[in-house]
Design an enzyme around this catalytic site. Structure first.
Site, mmCIF file in Angstrom:
data_model
loop_
_atom_site.group_PDB
_atom_site.id
_atom_site.type_symbol
_atom_site.label_atom_id
_atom_site.label_comp_id
_atom_site.label_asym_id
_atom_site.label_seq_id
_atom_site.Cartn_x
_atom_site.Cartn_y
_atom_site.Cartn_z
ATOM 1 N N PHE A 217 0.839 -1.199 0.000
ATOM 2 C CA PHE A 217 0.000 0.000 0.000
ATOM 3 C C PHE A 217 0.874 1.249 0.000
ATOM 4 C CE2 PHE A 217 -2.349 -3.232 2.360
ATOM 5 C CZ PHE A 217 -3.671 -3.095 1.948
ATOM 6 N N ASP A 218 0.496 2.237 -0.788
ATOM 7 C CA ASP A 218 0.960 3.602 -0.550
ATOM 8 C C ASP A 218 0.259 4.097 0.708
ATOM 9 O OD1 ASP A 218 2.031 6.185 -0.893
ATOM 10 O OD2 ASP A 218 0.346 6.797 -2.160
ATOM 11 N N GLY A 219 0.737 5.204 1.269
ATOM 12 C CA GLY A 219 0.127 5.720 2.488
ATOM 13 C C GLY A 219 -0.927 6.779 2.239
ATOM 14 N N ASP B 178 -2.198 6.030 -5.369
ATOM 15 C CA ASP B 178 -3.135 7.019 -5.904
ATOM 16 C C ASP B 178 -2.548 7.846 -7.039
ATOM 17 O OD1 ASP B 178 -2.621 10.083 -4.248
ATOM 18 O OD2 ASP B 178 -1.418 8.303 -3.873
ATOM 19 N N PHE C 142 -1.196 -0.886 -4.292
ATOM 20 C CA PHE C 142 -2.180 0.198 -4.384
ATOM 21 C C PHE C 142 -1.485 1.560 -4.276
ATOM 22 C CE2 PHE C 142 -4.600 -3.365 -2.498
ATOM 23 C CZ PHE C 142 -5.695 -3.411 -3.344
#
Length: 357
Positions: free
Chosen positions: A208-210, A327, A325
């Protein structure tokens, strides 16, 4: 105005009545299936499961079929699918992620044979029912356990995601993913890696990105609008103030719940799930707030990698996640080039910049 009929129930009473009806339906279905002999695990109740909905183009490689649909229309597309329904579809970007989820389920059933808290994969597609035979044949060919289908015949499947109590929705259609995000459902657009790599068969790896993925885009807004120095100052001033949650926080929480079931059986060192935070943040200047936020939520992350603006692709090559993931599209594209299957989360301030670039 009075009448002879019963008064309409209050909203809470109506909800309770629907819940009781649903429980009765499940009890009747369970009683029916309990009398059938099968070695296959039965799908769990949606309210007990972690439901992952995948589109047909995320699960399988349908690039050629999509071209036929766009160039020749729906009738030729359906005809092609029917003529090729015994030709097995090749894996798509979500395929190995789904396989890894099913491995976790198999391990869970060994440890908790009567427990329904596990992953339930639902095929959620706007395909026509006539195409279903090829999809079923391909699913059976690979030995996937996907019992729930939703084929909407050209209509958007988004309205069904809530009915299926969806925890995560993966699609190759960015517009549908955007709809789902706006409806409050954790969602991402799948992108195929540009290189073939091998994935772990025994451990589900999720990266995951944060910011704007696990967390809100609060801090990212400051970076975009006021620059890095102001961002570092803001994060240090707010180090002890937890960040608000982002769209994928719930799915990280779901993974954590499943991990704890393995820990409870003394399987921490042999847990089939591993989670990674891969963030462009710097550890010293802005990492403490992230870690303290996770702690305040009661969530663990197995590995946290603070890259201080360095490219994520080379790190992801070492991790080899089943899904990553993020954004921001430039991180997605960088991951793709080096062989990582990436999933774009269209949420937060970065989308304004993605569209303008």
């Amino acid at each position: 105005m009075s009448g002879s009929g019963p008064e309409a129930p209050e909203p809470s009473e109506a909800a309770e009545a629907r819940l009781q009806e649903a429980e009765q339906d499940w009890a009747a279905a369970k009683a029916f299936y309990d009398n059938l002999v099968t070695k296959k695990p039965r799908p769990p109740k949606p309210q007990n499961a972690i439901t992952v909905a995948v589109s047909s183009r995320a699960l399988f490689d349908l690039v050629e079929e999509r071209r036929i649909y766009q160039e020749q229309g729906v009738e030729k597309y359906v005809e092609y699918q029917q003529n090729n329904e015994n030709v097995t579809l090749k894996p798509g970007p979500a395929f190995y992620f789904v396989k890894a989820l099913e491995h976790v389920n198999a391990r869970l059933l060994e440890l908790y044979p009567d427990d329904e808290e596990r992953f339930d994969i639902v095929l959620m597609t706007n395909n026509h029912a006539q195409v279903g035979v090829r999809l079923i044949n391909s699913i059976n060919h690979y030995g996937l356990t996907i019992e729930r289908f939703c084929m909407t015949g050209g209509q958007s499947p988004i309205g069904y995601l809530t009915a299926y109590l969806t925890n995560l929705y993966l699609s190759a259609d960015s517009e549908k993913v955007q709809e789902a995000i706006e409806a409050g459902i954790a969602s991402a657009t799948m992108f195929t890696a540009n290189k073939d790599v091998s994935y772990s068969d025994t451990q589900l790896r999720v990266a995951f990105d944060g910011d704007a993925v696990i967390f809100s885009d609060e801090s990212e807004q400051i970076v975009k609008e006021q620059g890095l120095d102001r961002f570092f100052e803001h994060e240090q001033l707010n180090e002890n103030k937890p960040l608000a949650q982002g769209p994928l926080k719930g799915f990280l929480e779901d993974l954590g719940k499943i991990q704890k079931k393995f820990y409870a059986k003394n399987e921490r060192l042999n847990c089939p799930i591993r989670t990674y935070l891969v963030t462009a943040r710097s550890a010293a200047s802005s990492g403490a707030r992230v870690l303290k936020t996770l702690r305040s939520w009661g969530l663990e992350i197995d590995e946290a990698l603070f890259l201080a603006g360095a490219p994520k692709g080379p790190i992801l090559v070492k991790i080899r996640p089943h899904i990553f993931f993020d954004d921001q599209m430039f991180h997605i594209e960088g991951a793709q080039k080096l062989g990582t299957i990436a999933a774009h989360v269209p949420y937060g301030v970065a989308q304004k910049y993605n569209k303008s670039s």
